[in-house]
Design a protein around this motif. Sequence first.
Motif, short mmCIF file in Angstrom:
data_model
loop_
_atom_site.label_atom_id
_atom_site.label_comp_id
_atom_site.label_asym_id
_atom_site.label_seq_id
_atom_site.Cartn_x
_atom_site.Cartn_y
_atom_site.Cartn_z
N THR A 123 0.83 -1.21 0.00
CA THR A 123 0.00 0.00 0.00
C THR A 123 0.86 1.26 0.00
O THR A 123 0.60 2.21 -0.75
N THR A 124 1.90 1.27 0.81
CA THR A 124 2.78 2.44 0.88
C THR A 124 3.53 2.66 -0.42
O THR A 124 3.63 3.80 -0.91
N GLU A 127 1.17 4.02 -3.03
CA GLU A 127 0.84 5.41 -2.74
C GLU A 127 1.97 6.34 -3.18
O GLU A 127 1.73 7.38 -3.81
N PRO A 259 6.72 0.71 6.96
CA PRO A 259 6.13 1.54 5.91
C PRO A 259 6.30 3.04 6.18
O PRO A 259 6.63 3.81 5.26
N ASN A 260 6.11 3.47 7.44
CA ASN A 260 6.27 4.88 7.75
C ASN A 260 7.72 5.35 7.59
O ASN A 260 7.98 6.46 7.12
N LYS A 263 8.41 5.73 3.94
CA LYS A 263 7.80 6.97 3.45
C LYS A 263 8.66 8.18 3.82
O LYS A 263 8.88 9.08 2.99
#
Length: 272
Positions: A123-124, A127, A259-260, A263
């Motif tokens: 998902t990341t 995105e 994931p963070n 990002k």
Amino acid sequence: MSQRNREGKRGARERLREQRERERARAKRKRTLGVLGAVVAVFAAAGAVGMYASTSADDSGKSGGSVVPPRGAVGKGRLVIPSGKAGKAGKPEKPGKAAPATLTVYEDFRCPGCKQFEDVFRTTVHELQDDGRLRVEYHLVTIIDGNLGGTGSLRAANAAACAQDRGAGAFRAYHDVLYRHQAEETRDVYADNDRLIKLADTVPGLVTPAFRKCVEDGRHDGWVRKSNDVFAHSGYAATPTVLLDGKSVYGDPDKPLSPNKLKRMVLAAARD
């Protein structure tokens, strides 16, 4: 000592010397034959290995022996399937601003660790791709086939390359389908082309006569094997291998990736 006795002793010494020279010559011939035998054995073994490699390289379809890159493949030897706008590692696929960061992924569709990475980061990554911040460059390899036997890694990678022929969007969608439906690595379910085509049917518009033929003929098998061979000589030892702008960012227990965190790293690259 009489002349006759001296000549007799000299003759005995000569005979002894000649006998020793003959023995040395015989020993030398034995050593030479032994070396030649060993060389022949080595070449025979090498021939057997070469035959095995050649057989395994051409056993999967009409097109499998040649290196046929999928449409849109890039990089040296066109061994990379790109997804997203080109970043630091290449040129833009379309006019416009390039993605500021490039994620390089070496993966195997039978590899459970690759599925884990995809499930956590999918998902990341999507995105960031869709926002134009990240480009992903996929290298498809066949480690599990080599370790456990079977052909599922190869067959799935070929099918994914066939999807790439239909367009980058088709590759990304089919790539995700393959990971969502991955079986245990000991179950070589992706060795079945019919199963791969059935899964492709979940991607709208992907299954066409051309796609079906590409999968069944193993059109990109040689290309997949070439990609795997390059990976085997790259210095990387496992899948997934994940690099951000050329630096390994995944798999270090002392520096876990989330994931963070990914990002933040990608956003930081945009500011550099």
